[in-house]
Design an enzyme around this catalytic site. Structure first.
Site, PDB file in Angstrom:
ATOM      1  N   HIS A  66      40.163  18.845  -3.248  1.00  0.00           N
ATOM      2  CA  HIS A  66      38.376  19.067  -2.926  1.00  0.00           C
ATOM      3  C   HIS A  66      38.578  19.766  -2.358  1.00  0.00           C
ATOM      4  CE1 HIS A  66      38.247  14.725  -5.122  1.00  0.00           C
ATOM      5  NE2 HIS A  66      38.218  15.748  -6.205  1.00  0.00           N
TER       6      HIS A  66
ATOM      7  N   LYS B 167      33.012   2.695 -12.801  1.00  0.00           N
ATOM      8  CA  LYS B 167      34.037   1.136 -11.875  1.00  0.00           C
ATOM      9  C   LYS B 167      33.677   1.467 -11.071  1.00  0.00           C
ATOM     10  CE  LYS B 167      37.726   4.862 -12.639  1.00  0.00           C
ATOM     11  NZ  LYS B 167      36.923   6.263 -12.145  1.00  0.00           N
TER      12      LYS B 167
ATOM     13  N   ARG C  80      43.726  20.994 -12.057  1.00  0.00           N
ATOM     14  CA  ARG C  80      44.401  20.824 -11.671  1.00  0.00           C
ATOM     15  C   ARG C  80      45.876  21.141 -12.636  1.00  0.00           C
ATOM     16  NH1 ARG C  80      43.765  15.172  -9.159  1.00  0.00           N
ATOM     17  NH2 ARG C  80      43.147  15.335 -11.567  1.00  0.00           N
TER      18      ARG C  80
ATOM     19  N   SER D 167      41.900  11.316  -6.312  1.00  0.00           N
ATOM     20  CA  SER D 167      41.333  10.251  -5.364  1.00  0.00           C
ATOM     21  C   SER D 167      42.686   9.353  -6.239  1.00  0.00           C
ATOM     22  CB  SER D 167      40.132  10.396  -6.034  1.00  0.00           C
ATOM     23  OG  SER D 167      39.896  11.590  -5.515  1.00  0.00           O
TER      24      SER D 167
HETATM   25  O1  PNS Z   1      34.973  13.327  -9.639  1.00  0.00           O
HETATM   26  P1  PNS Z   1      35.090  12.650 -10.962  1.00  0.00           P
HETATM   27  O2  PNS Z   1      35.145  11.839 -11.459  1.00  0.00           O
HETATM   28  O3  PNS Z   1      35.939  13.561 -12.162  1.00  0.00           O
HETATM   29  O4  PNS Z   1      33.602  13.679 -11.231  1.00  0.00           O
HETATM   30  C1  PNS Z   1      32.979  12.790 -13.494  1.00  0.00           C
HETATM   31  C2  PNS Z   1      31.542  13.695 -12.814  1.00  0.00           C
HETATM   32  C3  PNS Z   1      31.295  13.250 -11.517  1.00  0.00           C
HETATM   33  C4  PNS Z   1      31.639  14.986 -12.787  1.00  0.00           C
HETATM   34  C5  PNS Z   1      31.226  13.032 -14.380  1.00  0.00           C
HETATM   35  O5  PNS Z   1      31.857  11.857 -14.660  1.00  0.00           O
HETATM   36  C6  PNS Z   1      29.519  13.049 -14.086  1.00  0.00           C
HETATM   37  O6  PNS Z   1      28.835  14.103 -14.549  1.00  0.00           O
HETATM   38  N1  PNS Z   1      28.850  12.210 -14.234  1.00  0.00           N
HETATM   39  C7  PNS Z   1      27.335  12.313 -14.602  1.00  0.00           C
HETATM   40  C8  PNS Z   1      26.960  11.514 -16.402  1.00  0.00           C
HETATM   41  C9  PNS Z   1      26.915  12.660 -16.981  1.00  0.00           C
HETATM   42  O7  PNS Z   1      26.609  14.003 -17.116  1.00  0.00           O
HETATM   43  N2  PNS Z   1      27.261  12.569 -17.736  1.00  0.00           N
HETATM   44  C10 PNS Z   1      27.676  13.771 -18.883  1.00  0.00           C
HETATM   45  C11 PNS Z   1      28.758  14.648 -18.766  1.00  0.00           C
HETATM   46  S1  PNS Z   1      30.074  15.110 -20.030  1.00  0.00           S
END
Ligand code: PNS
Length: 161
Positions: free
Chosen positions: A16, A40, A89, A127
Protein backbone atom coordinates in the site's frame (compact mmCIF):
# COMPACT_ATOMS: atom_id res chain seq x y z
CA UNK A 1 -6.07 17.17 -9.23
CA UNK A 2 -7.66 15.85 -6.05
CA UNK A 3 -7.20 12.10 -5.72
CA UNK A 4 -8.69 9.54 -3.34
CA UNK A 5 -7.23 6.18 -2.37
CA UNK A 6 -9.82 4.16 -0.43
CA UNK A 7 -9.22 0.88 1.35
CA UNK A 8 -9.70 -1.24 4.45
CA UNK A 9 -5.99 -1.07 5.36
CA UNK A 10 -6.38 -3.85 7.98
CA UNK A 11 -3.45 -3.37 8.33
CA UNK A 12 -1.60 -1.08 5.90
CA UNK A 13 1.19 -2.99 4.12
CA UNK A 14 4.44 -1.99 2.44
CA UNK A 15 2.65 -2.61 -0.86
CA UNK A 16 0.00 0.00 0.00
CA UNK A 17 2.69 2.48 1.03
CA UNK A 18 4.60 2.03 -2.23
CA UNK A 19 1.48 2.76 -4.29
CA UNK A 20 0.47 5.68 -2.04
CA UNK A 21 3.90 7.31 -2.39
CA UNK A 22 3.76 6.92 -6.17
CA UNK A 23 0.16 8.16 -6.30
CA UNK A 24 0.99 11.25 -4.21
CA UNK A 25 3.46 12.32 -6.92
CA UNK A 26 0.70 12.27 -9.56
CA UNK A 27 -1.80 14.57 -7.88
CA UNK A 28 -2.06 17.85 -5.98
CA UNK A 29 -3.68 16.26 -2.95
CA UNK A 30 -4.24 12.64 -2.03
CA UNK A 31 -6.83 11.61 0.53
CA UNK A 32 -6.34 8.13 1.93
CA UNK A 33 -9.79 7.03 3.08
CA UNK A 34 -10.06 4.18 5.55
CA UNK A 35 -13.29 2.17 5.43
CA UNK A 36 -14.68 2.48 8.94
CA UNK A 37 -17.17 -0.37 8.85
CA UNK A 38 -15.89 -3.32 6.78
CA UNK A 39 -18.27 -6.30 6.58
CA UNK A 40 -16.01 -8.59 8.60
CA UNK A 41 -14.74 -7.78 12.07
CA UNK A 42 -11.44 -5.93 11.49
CA UNK A 43 -8.21 -6.76 13.29
CA UNK A 44 -7.60 -3.07 14.06
CA UNK A 45 -10.19 -0.35 14.68
CA UNK A 46 -10.65 2.35 12.03
CA UNK A 47 -8.91 4.85 14.31
CA UNK A 48 -5.90 2.52 14.72
CA UNK A 49 -5.74 1.78 10.98
CA UNK A 50 -5.86 5.50 10.19
CA UNK A 51 -3.18 6.25 12.80
CA UNK A 52 -0.80 3.69 11.22
CA UNK A 53 -1.31 5.38 7.85
CA UNK A 54 -0.82 8.88 9.26
CA UNK A 55 2.40 7.79 10.94
CA UNK A 56 3.69 6.01 7.81
CA UNK A 57 2.82 8.85 5.41
CA UNK A 58 3.76 11.92 7.39
CA UNK A 59 6.76 12.61 5.10
CA UNK A 60 4.29 13.33 2.27
CA UNK A 61 2.90 16.87 2.70
CA UNK A 62 0.06 16.53 0.16
CA UNK A 63 -1.43 13.41 1.76
CA UNK A 64 -4.16 13.35 4.41
CA UNK A 65 -5.85 10.39 6.06
CA UNK A 66 -9.57 10.20 6.75
CA UNK A 67 -12.15 7.59 7.81
CA UNK A 68 -15.31 7.02 5.79
CA UNK A 69 -18.37 4.81 6.02
CA UNK A 70 -21.17 4.03 3.61
CA UNK A 71 -20.71 4.28 -0.13
CA UNK A 72 -17.36 5.35 -1.52
CA UNK A 73 -19.16 7.21 -4.31
CA UNK A 74 -21.00 9.42 -1.78
CA UNK A 75 -17.75 10.21 -0.01
CA UNK A 76 -16.00 11.03 -3.30
CA UNK A 77 -18.78 13.43 -4.30
CA UNK A 78 -18.86 15.06 -0.87
CA UNK A 79 -15.09 15.62 -0.99
CA UNK A 80 -15.07 16.87 -4.60
CA UNK A 81 -12.70 14.12 -5.68
CA UNK A 82 -11.44 14.17 -9.30
CA UNK A 83 -10.08 10.64 -9.44
CA UNK A 84 -10.05 7.45 -7.36
CA UNK A 85 -6.81 5.46 -7.30
CA UNK A 86 -6.41 1.75 -6.54
CA UNK A 87 -3.51 -0.68 -6.81
CA UNK A 88 -3.58 -3.98 -8.70
CA UNK A 89 -1.25 -6.91 -8.03
CA UNK A 90 -2.81 -9.54 -10.23
CA UNK A 91 -5.47 -10.40 -12.77
CA UNK A 92 -7.78 -11.29 -9.91
CA UNK A 93 -7.35 -7.82 -8.41
CA UNK A 94 -7.93 -6.35 -11.84
CA UNK A 95 -11.28 -8.11 -12.21
CA UNK A 96 -12.49 -6.82 -8.85
CA UNK A 97 -11.22 -3.30 -9.50
CA UNK A 98 -12.66 -3.14 -12.99
CA UNK A 99 -16.12 -3.85 -11.60
CA UNK A 100 -15.68 -1.38 -8.73
CA UNK A 101 -14.47 1.28 -11.15
CA UNK A 102 -17.54 0.86 -13.35
CA UNK A 103 -19.93 0.92 -10.38
CA UNK A 104 -18.28 3.98 -8.88
CA UNK A 105 -18.18 5.85 -12.17
CA UNK A 106 -21.90 5.17 -12.54
CA UNK A 107 -22.76 6.18 -8.98
CA UNK A 108 -20.69 9.38 -9.09
CA UNK A 109 -21.77 10.38 -12.58
CA UNK A 110 -18.25 10.31 -13.97
CA UNK A 111 -15.45 10.00 -11.39
CA UNK A 112 -12.91 7.63 -12.93
CA UNK A 113 -10.68 5.12 -11.17
CA UNK A 114 -7.00 5.04 -12.06
CA UNK A 115 -5.43 1.59 -11.54
CA UNK A 116 -1.75 1.48 -10.60
CA UNK A 117 0.29 -1.69 -11.03
CA UNK A 118 2.03 -2.91 -7.87
CA UNK A 119 5.78 -3.20 -7.86
CA UNK A 120 6.98 -6.81 -8.26
CA UNK A 121 8.60 -6.57 -4.80
CA UNK A 122 5.18 -6.29 -3.17
CA UNK A 123 2.97 -8.53 -5.29
CA UNK A 124 2.80 -11.33 -2.72
CA UNK A 125 1.87 -9.05 0.18
CA UNK A 126 -1.72 -8.61 1.34
CA UNK A 127 -3.44 -7.50 4.54
CA UNK A 128 -5.34 -10.79 4.59
CA UNK A 129 -2.07 -12.78 4.51
CA UNK A 130 -0.81 -10.72 7.45
CA UNK A 131 -4.03 -11.43 9.39
CA UNK A 132 -3.85 -15.15 8.60
CA UNK A 133 -0.24 -15.42 9.74
CA UNK A 134 -1.19 -13.65 12.96
CA UNK A 135 -4.14 -15.93 13.59
CA UNK A 136 -1.83 -18.95 13.25
CA UNK A 137 -0.32 -17.62 16.48
CA UNK A 138 3.15 -17.44 15.07
CA UNK A 139 6.61 -18.01 16.33
CA UNK A 140 9.49 -15.50 16.23
CA UNK A 141 10.01 -16.55 12.60
CA UNK A 142 6.58 -15.16 11.71
CA UNK A 143 7.43 -11.83 13.26
CA UNK A 144 10.44 -11.55 10.96
CA UNK A 145 8.05 -12.09 8.08
CA UNK A 146 5.78 -9.28 9.35
CA UNK A 147 8.65 -6.83 9.21
CA UNK A 148 8.98 -7.58 5.50
CA UNK A 149 5.26 -7.04 4.90
CA UNK A 150 4.16 -4.07 7.01
CA UNK A 151 5.69 -0.81 8.30
CA UNK A 152 7.58 -1.04 11.61
CA UNK A 153 4.80 0.72 13.56
CA UNK A 154 2.35 -2.04 12.52
CA UNK A 155 4.84 -4.89 13.05
CA UNK A 156 5.26 -3.73 16.66
CA UNK A 157 1.49 -3.77 17.28
CA UNK A 158 1.18 -7.21 15.66
CA UNK A 159 3.79 -8.51 18.08
CA UNK A 160 1.68 -7.22 20.99
CA UNK A 161 -1.38 -9.00 19.59
O1 PNS B 1 -8.70 -2.59 0.87
P1 PNS B 1 -9.95 -3.18 0.30
O2 PNS B 1 -10.66 -4.02 1.32
O3 PNS B 1 -9.73 -3.91 -0.99
O4 PNS B 1 -10.89 -1.91 -0.04
C1 PNS B 1 -12.20 -2.08 -0.48
C2 PNS B 1 -12.96 -0.74 -0.55
C3 PNS B 1 -12.94 -0.06 0.80
C4 PNS B 1 -12.36 0.16 -1.58
C5 PNS B 1 -14.43 -1.11 -0.96
O5 PNS B 1 -14.89 -2.13 -0.14
C6 PNS B 1 -15.39 0.08 -0.85
O6 PNS B 1 -15.31 1.01 -1.62
N1 PNS B 1 -16.30 -0.01 0.12
C7 PNS B 1 -17.31 1.03 0.37
C8 PNS B 1 -18.69 0.56 -0.06
C9 PNS B 1 -18.95 0.86 -1.53
O7 PNS B 1 -18.87 1.98 -1.97
N2 PNS B 1 -19.28 -0.19 -2.29
C10 PNS B 1 -19.55 -0.08 -3.71
C11 PNS B 1 -18.29 -0.10 -4.54
S1 PNS B 1 -18.24 -1.52 -5.52
Amino acid sequence: MKALFPGSFDPVTLGHLDILERAARLCDTLTVAVLGNPSKQPLFTAVERAAFLTESLRHLPNVRVDIFSGLLADYALRENIDVIIRGVRSERDYQVEEQRALVNRGLTGGVDTLLMVSDTKYRHISSSAVREILSANGSERFFTIFSEMVPAVVAEKLKEK
